[in-house]
Write an enzyme that holds these catalytic residues in place. Structure first.
Site, PDB file in Angstrom:
ATOM      1  N   LYS A 189     -37.517  -7.417 -38.749  1.00  0.00           N
ATOM      2  CA  LYS A 189     -37.116  -7.992 -40.043  1.00  0.00           C
ATOM      3  C   LYS A 189     -36.694  -9.439 -39.836  1.00  0.00           C
ATOM      4  O   LYS A 189     -36.009  -9.766 -38.853  1.00  0.00           O
ATOM      5  CB  LYS A 189     -35.965  -7.162 -40.634  1.00  0.00           C
ATOM      6  CG  LYS A 189     -35.578  -7.546 -42.047  1.00  0.00           C
ATOM      7  CD  LYS A 189     -34.485  -6.610 -42.582  1.00  0.00           C
ATOM      8  CE  LYS A 189     -34.048  -6.979 -43.986  1.00  0.00           C
ATOM      9  NZ  LYS A 189     -32.950  -6.108 -44.484  1.00  0.00           N
TER      10      LYS A 189
ATOM     11  N   SER B 231     -30.545  -1.178 -47.447  1.00  0.00           N
ATOM     12  CA  SER B 231     -31.812  -1.885 -47.222  1.00  0.00           C
ATOM     13  C   SER B 231     -32.724  -1.292 -46.167  1.00  0.00           C
ATOM     14  O   SER B 231     -33.859  -1.745 -46.007  1.00  0.00           O
ATOM     15  CB  SER B 231     -31.542  -3.345 -46.880  1.00  0.00           C
ATOM     16  OG  SER B 231     -31.151  -4.011 -48.043  1.00  0.00           O
TER      17      SER B 231
ATOM     18  N   SER C  61     -33.612  -4.491 -49.214  1.00  0.00           N
ATOM     19  CA  SER C  61     -34.234  -5.747 -48.901  1.00  0.00           C
ATOM     20  C   SER C  61     -35.325  -5.645 -47.828  1.00  0.00           C
ATOM     21  O   SER C  61     -36.187  -6.515 -47.741  1.00  0.00           O
ATOM     22  CB  SER C  61     -33.176  -6.745 -48.431  1.00  0.00           C
ATOM     23  OG  SER C  61     -32.586  -6.306 -47.220  1.00  0.00           O
TER      24      SER C  61
HETATM   25  N1  GLN Z   1     -29.777  -3.730 -52.373  1.00  0.00           N
HETATM   26  C1  GLN Z   1     -28.487  -4.000 -51.804  1.00  0.00           C
HETATM   27  C2  GLN Z   1     -28.048  -5.388 -52.146  1.00  0.00           C
HETATM   28  O1  GLN Z   1     -28.788  -6.075 -52.789  1.00  0.00           O
HETATM   29  C3  GLN Z   1     -28.528  -3.729 -50.337  1.00  0.00           C
HETATM   30  C4  GLN Z   1     -28.840  -4.883 -49.498  1.00  0.00           C
HETATM   31  C5  GLN Z   1     -28.863  -4.590 -48.046  1.00  0.00           C
HETATM   32  O2  GLN Z   1     -28.631  -3.473 -47.615  1.00  0.00           O
HETATM   33  N2  GLN Z   1     -29.101  -5.636 -47.277  1.00  0.00           N
HETATM   34  O3  GLN Z   1     -26.977  -5.792 -51.788  1.00  0.00           O
END
Ligand code: GLN
Length: 518
Positions: free
Chosen positions: A83, A182, A158
């Site tokens: 990532k 994410s 994400s």
């Molecule tokens: N969707 C969540 C957010 O926008 C999780 C993000 C993540 O785990 N990096 O904060």
């Protein structure tokens, strides 16, 4: 793509490892097959922001070492995607943001160094929502990643890039990061496996920080065993991360292998969290979840309902704690030290350069959260917002403690719906935030959570995901249970796995020029 390449890209990391160890196939062949696959399907999927130019060289070196009889890690020679939130010395690391476009870090994240030491083959960097803020990859500054199951739908976020790369057979393994879901939510909507380890179980050194008290790096794969093997490589104490647990972890690979052999779950108490289901969940997701509960009960597990009343406030608390920490972490993008610099027309003061740079370099979601965070931390509001959110965090931890007094493991769907269409939630940040309703509590409490496929939703034929949570440091239990469940699910229905995906290599529906992409 020839038939051998086609066969290689379908194999799990564990199977590839076996073949590599027996010298039935070379790391070079395995890597080449995956690079070809990326070339074939990634123009449609856009899982990668950067493909390594070093991968074949690295693979060749692994083959050389193996020929000389070197004792190598079982995963040596297996390709892995990373990532883009993780620092890599040989590839740009942008965190999906314009502000870091083209930035090549001067050091490797500890997890990346461990991949290299174990001689896996880093194959590229995967797309993500900017600074890991989002649930769809639509917030990436480089355009969204498509869900391999349906190119009009999001791959989750994400870490949608890592999940889609694995789901589209571009790579067997990937690294993700999970601050509020994410890793687990993209796994759910792409039919893959993703693990958020116990906080402190995997080093955060060199992971571009979103919210430091919540972030955890973890594995993404197509099977529980593969995830466990990758976790064994990246996990363990790191003196460079002050929140790293100085723990000796048992082998997750062994836990997964043992789990796959178990034919009964007798004596295991599994808690269904009342607040993480029901209203607001798509019918097909709830139905699959109910089917899993039945299957578990039929295999001897005792299913108990547990309640965690504070979870109703978890999203609210998260969206104060996360922006507060993010606003502080992102202050370093100041146009002076690294990354983008935008000079206002006619020049300007340091503040004006900084402001022009941030205006151009940060996307709308990042700006929204920085403003939220600085507001929540401002004098006069700190106690009311950040202080209250921290109190809710304690309540969430207590609810987990009490739930784990009644059950060994807790389960819920990993996401309330299957993959939604692009644009559906983009204009409504709250609707986007609600995607993480089931995953956020584990981050607030620092406990591990494993996401694995639990079949396709009846109404749309798209993947659904199960989340399994265990007490802190009990990651091995998740791998063991996950591997058992994976076998049970495969035996009970054939519909769970990626073979049904339109992108399955070599499948009837995957013969068109673009790799069968719908
Ligand atoms: N969707 C969540 C957010 O926008 C999780 C993000 C993540 O785990 N990096 O904060």
């Amino acid at each position: 793509m020839n038939s051998m390449s086609n066969e290689l890209i379908q194999l799990s990391a564990a199977k590839l490892s076996e073949k590599l160890v027996k010298k039935e196939v070379s790391a070079l062949e395995v890597t080449k097959a995956h690079l070809d696959r990326i070339e074939e399907v990634d123009p449609a999927i856009h899982a990668f922001l950067h493909v390594s130019t070093e991968a074949l060289k690295v693979a060749g070196e692994v083959d050389g070492a193996r020929r000389l009889g070197a004792k190598l890690n079982p995963l040596a020679g297996v390709p892995v995607a990373i990532k883009d939130v993780l620092c890599t010395m040989d590839m740009p690391s942008t965190a999906g943001s314009k502000i870091l476009e083209g930035w090549v870090p001067p050091y490797d994240a500890t997890v990346v160094k461990r991949l290299r030491d174990a001689r896996l083959v880093p194959i590229g960097k995967t797309n993500m929502d900017e600074f890991a803020m989002g649930s769809s990859t639509e917030h990436s500054a480089y355009g969204p990643t498509k869900n391999p199951w349906d190119l009009e739908r999001i791959p989750g976020g994400s870490g949608g890039g890592s999940a889609a790369a694995v789901a589209a057979f571009e790579v067997p393994l990937a690294l993700g990061s999970d601050t509020g879901g994410s890793i687990r939510q993209p796994a759910a909507v792409t039919g893959t496996v993703g693990m958020k380890p116990t906080y402190g179980g995997v080093s955060r050194y060199g992971a571009i920080a979103l919210a430091s008290s919540l972030d955890q790096v973890g594995p993404v794969a197509r099977s529980v065993l593969d995830a466990a093997m990758l976790h064994d490589v990246i996990g363990g104490h790191d003196p460079k991360d002050s929140t790293s647990l100085n723990e000796s972890w048992s082998s997750f690979t062994e836990a997964a292998k043992e789990g796959a052999k178990a034919d009964s779950l007798k004596g295991l108490k599994i808690g269904v969290v009342k607040e993480l289901g029901g209203e607001g969940f798509q019918k097909g997701v709830s139905d699959r979840f109910a089917a899993v509960c039945e299957l578990l009960a039929a295999t001897g597990a005792e299913i108990v309902e547990v309640s965690a009343p504070s979870f109703a406030y978890a999203i609210a608390a998260y969206y104060l704690i996360l922006p507060a920490e993010a606003s502080s972490n992102l202050a370093k993008f100041d146009s002076v030290r690294f990354g983008l610099r935008v000079n206002p027309p006619g020049g300007g003061t340091v503040e004006q350069v900084m402001s022009a740079t941030r205006e151009a370099g940060f996307g709308p979601e990042v700006k929204r959260r920085i403003i939220l965070g600085t507001y929540a931390l401002s004098a006069g509001y700190y106690d009311a917002y950040y202080g209250s959110a921290q109190k809710v965090r304690t309540l969430v931890q207590r609810d987990f403690q009490s739930a784990f007094g009644k059950a060994d493991l807790l389960i819920s769907p990993s996401a309330p719906t299957t993959a939604f269409k692009f644009g559906e939630k983009l204009e409504d940040p709250l609707a986007m935030y609600l995607n993480d309703v089931t995953t956020i509590p584990a981050n607030l409490a620092g406990i591990p959570g494993l996401g694995l496929p639990m079949g396709l939703a009846e109404e749309d034929g798209l993947p659904t995901g199960l989340q399994v949570m265990a007490p802190a440091k009990a990651d091995a239990k998740l791998y063991s249970f996950g591997a058992t469940l994976e076998v049970l699910l495969k035996e009970s229905s054939g519909e769970l796995i990626l073979q049904d995906s339109p992108l399955y290599p070599g499948a009837n529906n995957a013969s068109s020029a673009n790799g069968g992409v719908k």
